[in-house]
Scaffold this active site. Structure first.
Site, PDB file in Angstrom:
ATOM      1  N   LYS A   4       0.816  -1.217   0.000  1.00  0.00           N
ATOM      2  CA  LYS A   4       0.000   0.000   0.000  1.00  0.00           C
ATOM      3  C   LYS A   4       0.850   1.268   0.000  1.00  0.00           C
ATOM      4  CE  LYS A   4      -1.889  -1.743   3.735  1.00  0.00           C
ATOM      5  NZ  LYS A   4      -1.576  -3.167   3.614  1.00  0.00           N
ATOM      6  N   GLU A  63      -3.414  -4.647  -7.678  1.00  0.00           N
ATOM      7  CA  GLU A  63      -4.709  -5.209  -7.255  1.00  0.00           C
ATOM      8  C   GLU A  63      -4.704  -5.657  -5.801  1.00  0.00           C
ATOM      9  OE1 GLU A  63      -7.945  -5.064  -7.374  1.00  0.00           O
ATOM     10  OE2 GLU A  63      -7.767  -5.406  -9.522  1.00  0.00           O
ATOM     11  N   LYS A  71      -5.605   2.061   3.476  1.00  0.00           N
ATOM     12  CA  LYS A  71      -6.409   1.477   2.393  1.00  0.00           C
ATOM     13  C   LYS A  71      -7.408   2.487   1.811  1.00  0.00           C
ATOM     14  CE  LYS A  71      -5.799  -3.302   3.759  1.00  0.00           C
ATOM     15  NZ  LYS A  71      -6.153  -4.321   4.744  1.00  0.00           N
ATOM     16  N   GLY A 131      -1.875 -16.390  13.757  1.00  0.00           N
ATOM     17  CA  GLY A 131      -0.994 -15.724  12.785  1.00  0.00           C
ATOM     18  C   GLY A 131      -1.722 -14.689  11.948  1.00  0.00           C
TER      19      GLY A 131
HETATM   20  N1  LIG Z   1       0.207 -11.254   3.576  1.00  0.00           N
HETATM   21  C1  LIG Z   1      -0.820 -10.869   2.833  1.00  0.00           C
HETATM   22  O1  LIG Z   1      -1.759 -11.634   2.594  1.00  0.00           O
HETATM   23  C2  LIG Z   1      -0.851  -9.493   2.224  1.00  0.00           C
HETATM   24  C3  LIG Z   1      -2.054  -9.019   1.703  1.00  0.00           C
HETATM   25  C4  LIG Z   1      -2.079  -7.779   1.026  1.00  0.00           C
HETATM   26  C5  LIG Z   1      -0.924  -7.039   0.949  1.00  0.00           C
HETATM   27  N2  LIG Z   1       0.242  -7.503   1.526  1.00  0.00           N
HETATM   28  C6  LIG Z   1       1.440  -6.663   1.421  1.00  0.00           C
HETATM   29  O2  LIG Z   1       2.422  -7.368   0.654  1.00  0.00           O
HETATM   30  C7  LIG Z   1       3.720  -7.086   1.155  1.00  0.00           C
HETATM   31  C8  LIG Z   1       4.410  -8.387   1.498  1.00  0.00           C
HETATM   32  O3  LIG Z   1       3.651  -9.069   2.479  1.00  0.00           O
HETATM   33  P1  LIG Z   1       4.164 -10.455   3.080  1.00  0.00           P
HETATM   34  O4  LIG Z   1       3.068 -10.983   3.915  1.00  0.00           O
HETATM   35  O5  LIG Z   1       4.748 -11.284   2.006  1.00  0.00           O
HETATM   36  O6  LIG Z   1       5.339  -9.913   4.023  1.00  0.00           O
HETATM   37  P2  LIG Z   1       6.531 -10.763   4.661  1.00  0.00           P
HETATM   38  O7  LIG Z   1       6.164 -12.205   4.763  1.00  0.00           O
HETATM   39  O8  LIG Z   1       6.964 -10.013   5.875  1.00  0.00           O
HETATM   40  O9  LIG Z   1       7.683 -10.648   3.542  1.00  0.00           O
HETATM   41  C9  LIG Z   1       8.340  -9.458   3.237  1.00  0.00           C
HETATM   42  C10 LIG Z   1       9.512  -9.786   2.354  1.00  0.00           C
HETATM   43  O10 LIG Z   1      10.197  -8.592   2.023  1.00  0.00           O
HETATM   44  C11 LIG Z   1      11.593  -8.792   2.242  1.00  0.00           C
HETATM   45  N3  LIG Z   1      12.191  -7.472   2.425  1.00  0.00           N
HETATM   46  C12 LIG Z   1      12.021  -6.589   3.429  1.00  0.00           C
HETATM   47  N4  LIG Z   1      12.733  -5.467   3.160  1.00  0.00           N
HETATM   48  C13 LIG Z   1      13.331  -5.661   1.949  1.00  0.00           C
HETATM   49  C14 LIG Z   1      14.206  -4.902   1.119  1.00  0.00           C
HETATM   50  N5  LIG Z   1      14.595  -3.675   1.468  1.00  0.00           N
HETATM   51  N6  LIG Z   1      14.618  -5.448  -0.055  1.00  0.00           N
HETATM   52  C15 LIG Z   1      14.213  -6.684  -0.441  1.00  0.00           C
HETATM   53  N7  LIG Z   1      13.398  -7.457   0.301  1.00  0.00           N
HETATM   54  C16 LIG Z   1      12.968  -6.939   1.475  1.00  0.00           C
HETATM   55  C17 LIG Z   1      11.675  -9.741   3.408  1.00  0.00           C
HETATM   56  O11 LIG Z   1      12.955 -10.364   3.456  1.00  0.00           O
HETATM   57  P3  LIG Z   1      13.249 -11.569   4.480  1.00  0.00           P
HETATM   58  O12 LIG Z   1      12.508 -12.754   3.919  1.00  0.00           O
HETATM   59  O13 LIG Z   1      14.706 -11.773   4.437  1.00  0.00           O
HETATM   60  O14 LIG Z   1      12.720 -11.108   5.806  1.00  0.00           O
HETATM   61  C18 LIG Z   1      10.544 -10.714   3.041  1.00  0.00           C
HETATM   62  O15 LIG Z   1      10.996 -11.665   2.097  1.00  0.00           O
HETATM   63  C19 LIG Z   1       3.532  -6.132   2.325  1.00  0.00           C
HETATM   64  O16 LIG Z   1       3.681  -4.819   1.885  1.00  0.00           O
HETATM   65  C20 LIG Z   1       2.099  -6.386   2.756  1.00  0.00           C
HETATM   66  O17 LIG Z   1       1.510  -5.248   3.369  1.00  0.00           O
HETATM   67  C21 LIG Z   1       0.305  -8.696   2.141  1.00  0.00           C
END
Ligand SMILES: NC(=O)c1ccc[n+]([C@@H]2O[C@H](COP(=O)([O-])OP(=O)(O)OC[C@H]3O[C@@H](n4cnc5c(N)ncnc54)[C@H](OP(=O)(O)O)[C@@H]3O)[C@@H](O)[C@H]2O)c1
Length: 344
Positions: free
Chosen positions: A126, A150, A225, A207
């Site tokens: 976001k 999206e 949002k 979680g």
């Molecule tokens: N989870 C959901 O269902 C969901 C839904 C809608 C939107 N989102 C959005 O999608 C994004 C990712 O969510 P997620 O659940 O996948 O988060 P996550 O599990 O915390 O993963 C974040 C990833 O980003 C990496 N990272 C952090 N800083 C970085 C940098 N500077 N350069 C490269 N990689 C970096 C982390 O590395 P490490 O693996 O080494 O820690 C990790 O692999 C977030 O912005 C979240 O708000 C998530």
């Protein structure tokens, strides 16, 4: 057609995307003549890898678990994600990293750098939209690049695609939504007589809520949002701090149960509306009448209602969401860019 993908972040979302790419590879070829090849993955603390010939995604999922993505790397090492972004041979960047919710960084800079390099961008984050939508979308337009997002609101549900393609020549007058699953689940449990602290602990144990849940409880995630929705679909230029914001910290079992007896249900409502030339936005617990579709969104479901000068009222409701549904939103964006929908 082949599109080479660089993945920024390999957390819940991009790992779910990797599994979805494996599952849908044949369908993508059959339905869209599209081959998606991941040529690079960069993380914060699990390493990064580039392979111009394409990375084996099963091997990448295993290597991530061992914090050893480097073992899939071919060529000169890149010291950080900024350098990776300049070096990776790719057509499209999938940005699913972390951001500071008060600044939108570093995700906004990463998206800006990818577009600056001439790469399409799909983001699940976001931050870039809540803090720099006008600038980034103008940059993408000037370079005729795709910039789709999206999954930023309601995961895989086609909310942005609907606003973009389903409402031509329309003025959206108001957007209302129930968009945060942690607070919605807590409100559902309060109705059932479960105390606030216990409901929150349940979410954390499953979680579904952060160890520090203040971004959700205080309405900050909801403010991000509704800022995204107002900026993208109503031409606003808001920042999350512009949103009037009240969280659910003060809501009690007695209040939600009393509201129910009066035929109402308390929801953390996100709202953006036109006020003359301006667009204003607010997030607050509101007792909605039970004949409102938004009153029926329970637990981790979410919903948004658009009101336009062409369609009176249209509501999109999404059942339980997860990283898998988020990954689907990302894949839909990639397919739509491959189909040239960003040029439509
Ligand atoms: N989870 C959901 O269902 C969901 C839904 C809608 C939107 N989102 C959005 O999608 C994004 C990712 O969510 P997620 O659940 O996948 O988060 P996550 O599990 O915390 O993963 C974040 C990833 O980003 C990496 N990272 C952090 N800083 C970085 C940098 N500077 N350069 C490269 N990689 C970096 C982390 O590395 P490490 O693996 O080494 O820690 C990790 O692999 C977030 O912005 C979240 O708000 C998530």
């Amino acid at each position: 057609m082949e599109l080479r993908l660089a993945l920024l972040g390999f957390g819940n979302v991009n790992r779910a995307l990797a599994r979805l790419l494996l599952r849908k590879a044949d369908a993508l070829r059959a339905a869209h003549d599209l081959t998606l090849t991941v040529t690079g993955i960069s993380t914060d603390s699990h390493g990064r890898c580039i392979d111009p010939a394409g990375i084996d995604l099963k091997a990448a999922l295993d290597a991530y678990a061992e914090r050893a993505l480097e073992r899939l790397h071919r060529g000169a090492p890149t010291p950080d994600t900024a350098a990776f972004l300049q070096a990776v041979p790719a057509d499209l960047v999938v940005e699913a990293t972390w951001m500071n919710p008060r600044t939108g960084q570093p995700a906004t800079d990463l998206v800006r750098a990818a577009l600056g390099r001439g790469l399409h961008v799909v983001t699940a984050n976001k931050g870039p939209l809540a803090y720099a939508y006008r600038e980034l979308s103008a940059l993408a337009r000037a370079k005729r690049l795709g910039f789709f997002f999206e999954s930023t609101v309601m995961d895989g549900a086609p909310v942005h695609a609907f606003g973009r393609e389903g409402l031509p020549v329309s003025v959206i007058r108001r957007i209302r939504g129930v968009l945060n699953s942690t607070t919605n689940s807590i409100l559902t449990r309060l109705e059932q007589g479960v105390p606030f602290a216990e409901a929150l602990q349940e979410m954390q144990a499953a979680g579904l809520a952060e160890a520090d849940p203040s971004n959700d409880i205080d309405g900050w995630d909801s403010a991000l949002k509704i800022t995204v929705l107002a900026n993208v679909h109503m031409g606003a230029d808001l920042r999350p701090a512009d949103v009037e914001r009240t969280g659910i910290g003060g809501v009690t079992i007695e209040q939600v149960q009393a509201a129910l007896k009066e035929g109402r249900r308390i929801k953390l409502l996100c709202e953006a509306w036109r006020d003359g030339e301006a667009v204003r936005a607010r997030v607050a617990p509101v007792a909605l009448p039970l004949d409102s579709p938004l009153a029926h969104v329970m637990r981790t479901s979410s919903a948004v209602t658009f009101e336009a000068d062409t369609l009176t009222e249209l509501t999109i409701i999404e059942g339980d969401s997860s990283p898998d549904t988020t990954a689907f939103g990302v894949l839909a964006d990639i397919v739509n860019i491959a189909r040239g929908r960003h040029l439509a």
